[in-house]
Scaffold this active site. Structure first.
Site, PDB file in Angstrom:
ATOM      1  N   LYS A 172       0.847  -1.207   0.000  1.00 56.11           N
ATOM      2  CA  LYS A 172       0.000   0.000   0.000  1.00 56.11           C
ATOM      3  C   LYS A 172       0.880   1.253   0.000  1.00 56.11           C
ATOM      4  O   LYS A 172       2.094   1.164   0.245  1.00 56.11           O
ATOM      5  CB  LYS A 172      -0.908  -0.033   1.228  1.00 56.11           C
ATOM      6  CG  LYS A 172      -0.152   0.015   2.547  1.00 56.11           C
ATOM      7  CD  LYS A 172      -1.041  -0.332   3.727  1.00 56.11           C
ATOM      8  CE  LYS A 172      -0.248  -0.286   5.023  1.00 56.11           C
ATOM      9  NZ  LYS A 172      -0.985  -0.873   6.147  1.00 56.11           N
ATOM     10  N   ARG A 193      -9.968  -0.055  15.258  1.00 57.83           N
ATOM     11  CA  ARG A 193      -9.923   0.690  14.007  1.00 57.83           C
ATOM     12  C   ARG A 193     -10.873  -0.016  13.036  1.00 57.83           C
ATOM     13  O   ARG A 193     -11.994   0.396  12.861  1.00 57.83           O
ATOM     14  CB  ARG A 193      -8.473   0.749  13.502  1.00 57.83           C
ATOM     15  CG  ARG A 193      -8.236   1.803  12.463  1.00 57.83           C
ATOM     16  CD  ARG A 193      -6.777   1.900  12.082  1.00 57.83           C
ATOM     17  NE  ARG A 193      -6.239   0.653  11.543  1.00 57.83           N
ATOM     18  CZ  ARG A 193      -5.026   0.514  11.030  1.00 57.83           C
ATOM     19  NH1 ARG A 193      -4.191   1.535  11.016  1.00 57.83           N
ATOM     20  NH2 ARG A 193      -4.626  -0.641  10.552  1.00 57.83           N
ATOM     21  N   TYR A 197      16.775  29.805   6.418  1.00 59.42           N
ATOM     22  CA  TYR A 197      15.578  30.505   6.890  1.00 59.42           C
ATOM     23  C   TYR A 197      15.533  30.561   8.412  1.00 59.42           C
ATOM     24  O   TYR A 197      15.846  29.576   9.084  1.00 59.42           O
ATOM     25  CB  TYR A 197      14.315  29.786   6.411  1.00 59.42           C
ATOM     26  CG  TYR A 197      13.994  30.005   4.958  1.00 59.42           C
ATOM     27  CD1 TYR A 197      13.704  31.273   4.468  1.00 59.42           C
ATOM     28  CD2 TYR A 197      13.974  28.929   4.081  1.00 59.42           C
ATOM     29  CE1 TYR A 197      13.399  31.464   3.132  1.00 59.42           C
ATOM     30  CE2 TYR A 197      13.665  29.102   2.744  1.00 59.42           C
ATOM     31  CZ  TYR A 197      13.374  30.371   2.275  1.00 59.42           C
ATOM     32  OH  TYR A 197      13.072  30.562   0.965  1.00 59.42           O
TER      33      TYR A 197
HETATM   34  C1  PLP Z   1      -0.076  -1.786   6.842  1.00 59.63           C
HETATM   35  C2  PLP Z   1      -0.551  -3.086   7.345  1.00 59.63           C
HETATM   36  C3  PLP Z   1       0.339  -4.145   7.545  1.00 59.63           C
HETATM   37  C4  PLP Z   1       1.841  -3.999   7.417  1.00 59.63           C
HETATM   38  O1  PLP Z   1       2.345  -3.362   8.557  1.00 59.63           O
HETATM   39  P1  PLP Z   1       3.905  -3.204   8.815  1.00 59.63           P
HETATM   40  O2  PLP Z   1       3.982  -2.646  10.176  1.00 59.63           O
HETATM   41  O3  PLP Z   1       4.402  -2.247   7.799  1.00 59.63           O
HETATM   42  O4  PLP Z   1       4.519  -4.536   8.668  1.00 59.63           O
HETATM   43  C5  PLP Z   1      -0.187  -5.366   7.900  1.00 59.63           C
HETATM   44  N1  PLP Z   1      -1.516  -5.529   8.073  1.00 59.63           N
HETATM   45  C6  PLP Z   1      -2.395  -4.527   7.909  1.00 59.63           C
HETATM   46  C7  PLP Z   1      -3.842  -4.765   8.131  1.00 59.63           C
HETATM   47  C8  PLP Z   1      -1.938  -3.272   7.558  1.00 59.63           C
HETATM   48  O5  PLP Z   1      -2.809  -2.270   7.415  1.00 59.63           O
END
Ligand code: PLP
Length: 363
Positions: A35, A130, A255
């Protein structure tokens, strides 16, 4: 100096990390989480380089569609599932596996009138609060889903860990207990572990693991380095010096005039800034690799440039290579200076930074 900034993606390191993960989770299949543009590494090229993965996971429908359009034929799991009949139709057409985490999604599947042909992943909320059915609501959702699907079709079970990187807390153990209790007696493959679950202190079972960060060679555990876990960084964010100047003692740089030279200082101006995704919150003192040596950032990060104190280096000139993170300067460490996590730094590499894949021939 043909190019200023670029992110070089080491395909060999990516595949090495998959093997390290497999060794940590013997027998488990690997759902490579790609993702957010593969955590900034490039969605398509990362998936193509990861042909040894057993499946890919994406957050959004468009990401799955894009992988299919680019010829990825492996299973693809849509982690947030679908939210409308149109999305469900598209997901079906692209043969995506769906996470089902909410009653609305069950109703969308019911309304579709025909079963989903790919495996469905029903998600249980074991404490993250979540996504997912609460344990007490899970059975009913599962039964309803089961009734919609032919007996032969697969319904798999998953949950997500909230604090697997915590070496002392009880959260992971409690989540595992809730998951085991909720799913007791139900057949189906299970998936629990993200990167921290794979490498963390508590053993996490399951037929599938879902690594993201660890694939990209960053440590998911604050108290362990990636090198200690055997992981190799996949991204090297590199650029060049564009100017070297003498800053007289007492003058300031950048800056806000936040950094003042305590002595006459040789400063290299480097082509990278927050416009490339380098956090503006990085303070003076943050390590930057110039010609392979660590030197301190001085003054504020601007949109296209930073300044570094190169007084201690022998020969720095226009075109001298600079690395912001990569082998020898972990992105986790830089993230610490910015008060954030490596995930955010990797995902923030902006579109104007070209991604160059290297080592694609190495296995
Ligand atoms: C993003 C995600 C992962 C991967 O998590 P990492 O900490 O990057 O290994 C695994 N499972 C779900 C449901 C996620 O949203």
């Amino acid at each position: 100096m043909s190019r200023l900034i670029r992110a070089v993606i080491d395909a060999g390191a990516l595949r090495h990390n998959v093997e390290v993960i497999r060794a940590r989770a013997p027998g488990a299949r690997v759902m490579a989480v790609v993702k957010a543009n593969a955590y900034g590494h490039g969605l398509v090229q990362t998936a193509l380089a990861l042909h040894s993965a057993d499946a890919f996971a994406v957050a959004r429908l468009e990401e799955g569609v894009r992988l299919r359009e680019q010829g990825v034929r492996a299973p693809i799991v849509l982690l947030e599932g679908i939210f409308s009949p149109e999305q469900l139709r598209e997901a079906r057409a692209q043969r995506l596996e769906l996470v089902v985490h909410d009653a609305l999604q069950v109703e969308l599947l019911a309304a579709a009138g025909e079963p989903h042909r790919e495996p469905l992943w029903i998600k249980i909320d074991t404490g993250m609060n979540r996504l997912g059915f609460r344990p007490e609501a899970f059975r009913a959702a599962y039964e309803r889903l089961r009734a919609l699907q032919p007996a032969s079709s697969e319904i798999r079970l998953m949950t997500h860990l909230a604090a697997a990187d915590d070496p002392v807390g009880h959260m992971t153990g409690e989540q595992l207990e809730r998951f085991a209790a909720a799913t007791r007696g139900i057949a189906g493959e299970r998936s629990i572990a993200n990167s921290a679950g794979i490498f963390g202190a508590v053993a996490v079972a399951g037929q599938w693991v879902r690594p993201g960060l660890a694939l990209y060679g960053a440590s998911p555990l604050p108290q362990r380095t990636a090198a200690e876990l055997g992981l190799r960084p996949v991204m090297r964010l590199e650029t060049s010096v564009i100017v070297v100047r003498q800053v007289p003692r007492g003058e300031t740089v950048g800056y806000g005039a936040t950094w003042r030279a305590e002595r006459d200082t040789r400063v290299a101006i480097v082509a990278v800034g927050y416009g490339d995704g380098l956090p503006r919150s990085l303070p003076s003192g943050t390590p930057v690799c110039v010609a392979g040596r660590r030197v301190p950032l001085v003054g504020r990060v601007s949109m296209d440039m930073i300044a570094v104190d190169v007084s201690t280096l022998e020969s720095v000139s226009v075109g001298t290579p600079v690395m912001l993170w990569g082998e020898g300067l972990p992105v986790e460490e830089v993230a610490g200076w910015a008060g954030t996590i490596p995930y955010e730094l990797l995902c923030s590499v902006s579109e104007r930074v070209p991604l160059e894949i290297a080592g694609s021939a190495a296995a």
